[in-house]
Design a protein around this motif. Sequence first.
Motif, PDB file in Angstrom:
ATOM      1  N   ASP A 191     -34.523 -37.801  23.260  1.00 59.17           N
ATOM      2  CA  ASP A 191     -35.733 -38.315  22.605  1.00 59.17           C
ATOM      3  C   ASP A 191     -36.962 -37.497  23.022  1.00 59.17           C
ATOM      4  O   ASP A 191     -37.822 -37.156  22.195  1.00 59.17           O
ATOM      5  CB  ASP A 191     -35.943 -39.787  22.953  1.00 59.17           C
ATOM      6  CG  ASP A 191     -34.883 -40.699  22.324  1.00 59.17           C
ATOM      7  OD1 ASP A 191     -34.226 -40.249  21.353  1.00 59.17           O
ATOM      8  OD2 ASP A 191     -34.707 -41.829  22.806  1.00 59.17           O
ATOM      9  N   LEU A 192     -37.050 -37.202  24.309  1.00 58.97           N
ATOM     10  CA  LEU A 192     -38.160 -36.380  24.805  1.00 58.97           C
ATOM     11  C   LEU A 192     -38.043 -34.945  24.305  1.00 58.97           C
ATOM     12  O   LEU A 192     -39.050 -34.275  24.038  1.00 58.97           O
ATOM     13  CB  LEU A 192     -38.188 -36.411  26.340  1.00 58.97           C
ATOM     14  CG  LEU A 192     -38.507 -37.778  26.965  1.00 58.97           C
ATOM     15  CD1 LEU A 192     -38.206 -37.758  28.457  1.00 58.97           C
ATOM     16  CD2 LEU A 192     -39.968 -38.141  26.715  1.00 58.97           C
ATOM     17  N   TYR A 193     -36.829 -34.484  24.171  1.00 57.89           N
ATOM     18  CA  TYR A 193     -36.566 -33.131  23.658  1.00 57.89           C
ATOM     19  C   TYR A 193     -37.129 -32.997  22.242  1.00 57.89           C
ATOM     20  O   TYR A 193     -37.760 -31.989  21.900  1.00 57.89           O
ATOM     21  CB  TYR A 193     -35.060 -32.893  23.677  1.00 57.89           C
ATOM     22  CG  TYR A 193     -34.581 -31.630  23.013  1.00 57.89           C
ATOM     23  CD1 TYR A 193     -34.405 -30.455  23.740  1.00 57.89           C
ATOM     24  CD2 TYR A 193     -34.249 -31.617  21.657  1.00 57.89           C
ATOM     25  CE1 TYR A 193     -33.935 -29.298  23.128  1.00 57.89           C
ATOM     26  CE2 TYR A 193     -33.791 -30.465  21.037  1.00 57.89           C
ATOM     27  CZ  TYR A 193     -33.630 -29.311  21.784  1.00 57.89           C
ATOM     28  OH  TYR A 193     -33.167 -28.165  21.178  1.00 57.89           O
ATOM     29  N   ASP A 194     -36.907 -34.012  21.419  1.00 58.48           N
ATOM     30  CA  ASP A 194     -37.405 -33.962  20.040  1.00 58.48           C
ATOM     31  C   ASP A 194     -38.930 -33.891  19.980  1.00 58.48           C
ATOM     32  O   ASP A 194     -39.494 -33.393  18.993  1.00 58.48           O
ATOM     33  CB  ASP A 194     -36.921 -35.187  19.259  1.00 58.48           C
ATOM     34  CG  ASP A 194     -35.415 -35.150  18.998  1.00 58.48           C
ATOM     35  OD1 ASP A 194     -34.844 -34.036  19.018  1.00 58.48           O
ATOM     36  OD2 ASP A 194     -34.813 -36.214  18.782  1.00 58.48           O
ATOM     37  N   LYS A 195     -39.593 -34.345  21.032  1.00 55.64           N
ATOM     38  CA  LYS A 195     -41.061 -34.332  21.075  1.00 55.64           C
ATOM     39  C   LYS A 195     -41.605 -33.096  21.795  1.00 55.64           C
ATOM     40  O   LYS A 195     -42.815 -32.969  21.958  1.00 55.64           O
ATOM     41  CB  LYS A 195     -41.572 -35.590  21.792  1.00 55.64           C
ATOM     42  CG  LYS A 195     -41.176 -36.895  21.126  1.00 55.64           C
ATOM     43  CD  LYS A 195     -41.629 -38.083  21.974  1.00 55.64           C
ATOM     44  CE  LYS A 195     -41.177 -39.407  21.367  1.00 55.64           C
ATOM     45  NZ  LYS A 195     -41.561 -40.554  22.225  1.00 55.64           N
ATOM     46  N   ASN A 196     -40.731 -32.237  22.248  1.00 52.91           N
ATOM     47  CA  ASN A 196     -41.142 -31.072  23.057  1.00 52.91           C
ATOM     48  C   ASN A 196     -41.915 -31.506  24.298  1.00 52.91           C
ATOM     49  O   ASN A 196     -42.825 -30.786  24.760  1.00 52.91           O
ATOM     50  CB  ASN A 196     -41.992 -30.096  22.240  1.00 52.91           C
ATOM     51  CG  ASN A 196     -41.217 -29.462  21.102  1.00 52.91           C
ATOM     52  OD1 ASN A 196     -40.002 -29.285  21.196  1.00 52.91           O
ATOM     53  ND2 ASN A 196     -41.900 -29.132  20.026  1.00 52.91           N
ATOM     54  N   ASP A 197     -41.549 -32.653  24.852  1.00 57.03           N
ATOM     55  CA  ASP A 197     -42.226 -33.188  26.040  1.00 57.03           C
ATOM     56  C   ASP A 197     -41.486 -32.699  27.280  1.00 57.03           C
ATOM     57  O   ASP A 197     -40.676 -33.426  27.876  1.00 57.03           O
ATOM     58  CB  ASP A 197     -42.258 -34.713  25.978  1.00 57.03           C
ATOM     59  CG  ASP A 197     -43.053 -35.332  27.121  1.00 57.03           C
ATOM     60  OD1 ASP A 197     -43.522 -34.570  27.998  1.00 57.03           O
ATOM     61  OD2 ASP A 197     -43.198 -36.571  27.141  1.00 57.03           O
ATOM     62  N   PHE A 198     -41.759 -31.471  27.678  1.00 55.86           N
ATOM     63  CA  PHE A 198     -40.995 -30.875  28.775  1.00 55.86           C
ATOM     64  C   PHE A 198     -41.351 -31.494  30.121  1.00 55.86           C
ATOM     65  O   PHE A 198     -40.484 -31.627  30.990  1.00 55.86           O
ATOM     66  CB  PHE A 198     -41.245 -29.361  28.794  1.00 55.86           C
ATOM     67  CG  PHE A 198     -40.868 -28.694  27.506  1.00 55.86           C
ATOM     68  CD1 PHE A 198     -39.631 -28.918  26.912  1.00 55.86           C
ATOM     69  CD2 PHE A 198     -41.770 -27.866  26.851  1.00 55.86           C
ATOM     70  CE1 PHE A 198     -39.289 -28.312  25.715  1.00 55.86           C
ATOM     71  CE2 PHE A 198     -41.436 -27.258  25.645  1.00 55.86           C
ATOM     72  CZ  PHE A 198     -40.190 -27.480  25.078  1.00 55.86           C
ATOM     73  N   ALA A 199     -42.595 -31.861  30.307  1.00 60.40           N
ATOM     74  CA  ALA A 199     -42.966 -32.549  31.548  1.00 60.40           C
ATOM     75  C   ALA A 199     -42.264 -33.903  31.634  1.00 60.40           C
ATOM     76  O   ALA A 199     -41.765 -34.303  32.709  1.00 60.40           O
ATOM     77  CB  ALA A 199     -44.475 -32.728  31.613  1.00 60.40           C
ATOM     78  N   GLY A 200     -42.190 -34.595  30.489  1.00 57.12           N
ATOM     79  CA  GLY A 200     -41.487 -35.879  30.462  1.00 57.12           C
ATOM     80  C   GLY A 200     -40.004 -35.716  30.755  1.00 57.12           C
ATOM     81  O   GLY A 200     -39.388 -36.559  31.413  1.00 57.12           O
ATOM     82  N   ILE A 201     -39.416 -34.628  30.269  1.00 53.62           N
ATOM     83  CA  ILE A 201     -37.995 -34.362  30.529  1.00 53.62           C
ATOM     84  C   ILE A 201     -37.752 -34.177  32.023  1.00 53.62           C
ATOM     85  O   ILE A 201     -36.801 -34.723  32.598  1.00 53.62           O
ATOM     86  CB  ILE A 201     -37.525 -33.129  29.737  1.00 53.62           C
ATOM     87  CG1 ILE A 201     -37.442 -33.470  28.246  1.00 53.62           C
ATOM     88  CG2 ILE A 201     -36.170 -32.627  30.245  1.00 53.62           C
ATOM     89  CD1 ILE A 201     -37.147 -32.280  27.360  1.00 53.62           C
ATOM     90  N   ASP A 202     -38.619 -33.402  32.679  1.00 48.66           N
ATOM     91  CA  ASP A 202     -38.464 -33.189  34.121  1.00 48.66           C
ATOM     92  C   ASP A 202     -38.527 -34.515  34.878  1.00 48.66           C
ATOM     93  O   ASP A 202     -37.737 -34.763  35.803  1.00 48.66           O
ATOM     94  CB  ASP A 202     -39.555 -32.245  34.628  1.00 48.66           C
ATOM     95  CG  ASP A 202     -39.358 -30.814  34.135  1.00 48.66           C
ATOM     96  OD1 ASP A 202     -38.217 -30.479  33.735  1.00 48.66           O
ATOM     97  OD2 ASP A 202     -40.331 -30.036  34.148  1.00 48.66           O
TER      98      ASP A 202
END
Length: 677
Positions: free
Chosen positions: A110-121
């Motif tokens: 879900d975070l990947y689809d938003k390009n939320d790389f900080a959230g992914i970490d």
Amino acid sequence: MKHLSLKTAILLAATALAPMGASANDPLVPSGQPSLLSEEKPADAATAAPAAGPDEVDLAALYYYADQKQEDRVQAEIARLQLKYPGFQVPKNLYLPLAQRSVNEQSLWDLYDKNDFAGIDAEIGRLQAAHAGWVPSEDFSSKLERRKQRVTMTTATTAKDWTGVIAAGEGLDAATEPDIDLLWMLIDAYHATGMKEPLAEVCKGILFRQGDRRFSDDLLATTLQKAAADFSGEEIRAVINALWPQPGAVAALKPIQDDLLRREVATFTADDTKTQPLSDADIGRFNALAATAQGGADFAVLGWYNLKLGQLPAAETAFSAAMEREPTLDSAKGLYLSLSRQKRDADAYRFAVDHLDVLADDSTFLMNALSPRFSKPELGALDAGTVAAYSTAISETQAADHAEILGWYAYNSRQFEAAEAWFAKAWSWQEKPERLKGLALSYLREGKKKQFAALRDEQGDRFPELFKEIGKAAPPRGDRGVTVAKPSASTGDAGYIASLKVKRYDDCLRDLQRLDDRGGLSADAQLIRGWCLMGLARPSEAKSAFSAALQGGKASVRQDAAYGAALAALRSGLTGEAEAVIGAYPVGAARDREIRGEIYWQRARAAFDDKKFDQALEALNARLQLMPESSDMSVLRAWAHQRLGHKAEAHAIFQRLSMHLSDPNIMNGLNTTGATR
């Protein structure tokens, strides 16, 4: 990796793509050059595309053996997978318990689809805290790295941060990369930074694929359009012929074929060594192209082509069409010459008179077009606008021959004061007997006996026969004609112009001061004053002179003055003022880029010195949108990245620079960033 030239790659591709039974004499098939073929062979269909990675079914046995701790079978299965899938890497979670491998990764996707790389970490940290030893799946990890690369390259491209694009795309293989838009970003970056060799490598990797790896015609055509600015028309045509046996049948190629034809016609026209005309078919196609294009540029190119060949009616037709669509100086000059060379002098003159505003920016051309009517008034009447335009052009160019012509026109129409002024100006610019004669006669007709006597005493020994003729000359009997204004006091003072040309700036300023004392300076003279002050490194005073020149004069003078004022502001470190000048006054596209480039460079250095490294990069990126970056600017960029902690970006720049420069600062940067990455 050994780099091949674009021409070499064309030959290799042509050999591989040649149809069965191709003759050894075919120009695209290299004859007697086995070294080329052995140096680099195009991949065939069987090897063009590496196999996709293993899916869950393929990996099931590997995980089963690992769960059962059957290490021999694990290694055998790894060997099988590596053979089947070259480049296969052992999954990082292979030896984790099944419970840990089965962690739900949906939140990560879900975070990947938003390009939320900080959230992914952050989410990966949370999941690892809840499931000891867990790591993200190979599928997610590989796709995440790919997504990061795409976002980084796209963001850098949008910001015109070309070195950032190059650094982010460093790992892409142009021969296998499936996403062509990423490769196009690299092409744009290499073009903007003047890196032709890697640009050629990327283009070859895209263009010379075969089998299932080959891109569609429209994508290949777009790639060629991007490459066209950096390679010759012959190279681009050779690639087209190598890739498409019948390029005329490929609709996607039409735009680039049109551009190549434009280039070919323009090159023939501009190159005096080229004498072989283009084929009738090509010129017919170019005619059709000009008829459907926006504006008149194509018709103007066609006009100059016909003019070079001496096809004057065709040139007239083309230039007329260009003028109807878009009246420009280039087209106006072409149409005048087309008429003049057909001996249609009356038509040529009338055209010039009707387009004085367009021709005014080439004073010499305008004077030559108008002067026949002044020297031979019997050809037809003049009008006030024509006389004014001719006088202005003479003043701006200090054309002594034309000043003499205007002097005789004024004399023969009994305007003796104006005649005296123009003969005096012509004589001061270049001494010739006929100008002295005109000046002496004007004195006589005005009754200025003292001035005549003084002139005779001064020049009589040099020109004794001339003064004998003057005494026998009859007064003119012509009509008064159109009023001729006398040249202004500041018109064409040869002294200060000559001083500027030979860089005698102090003499230039003294001459201008004397002129100013006699009645003020024209806009043209203020412009010269500005350049002389710039030559003496007095930018503040120069700025005032340029500002005065901006208040008068024709468009070209104001344009030069704006350019000078912006340069003077930059010499004083006033980047904001320089930016305001070019925002308020046109200076021409090339000068605008030059000024803006220097503005951004000064701002980048100032920001770096103030330790505002992000602002330094912003200024460098803005400059890179306008022109390629020099090595010293790239060094500053690299150090700014290093100071901001962008070690990978900084190292990539230093590494690129070290490939062709030997500089202690670059080596220091390479060592610093390499040791801390």
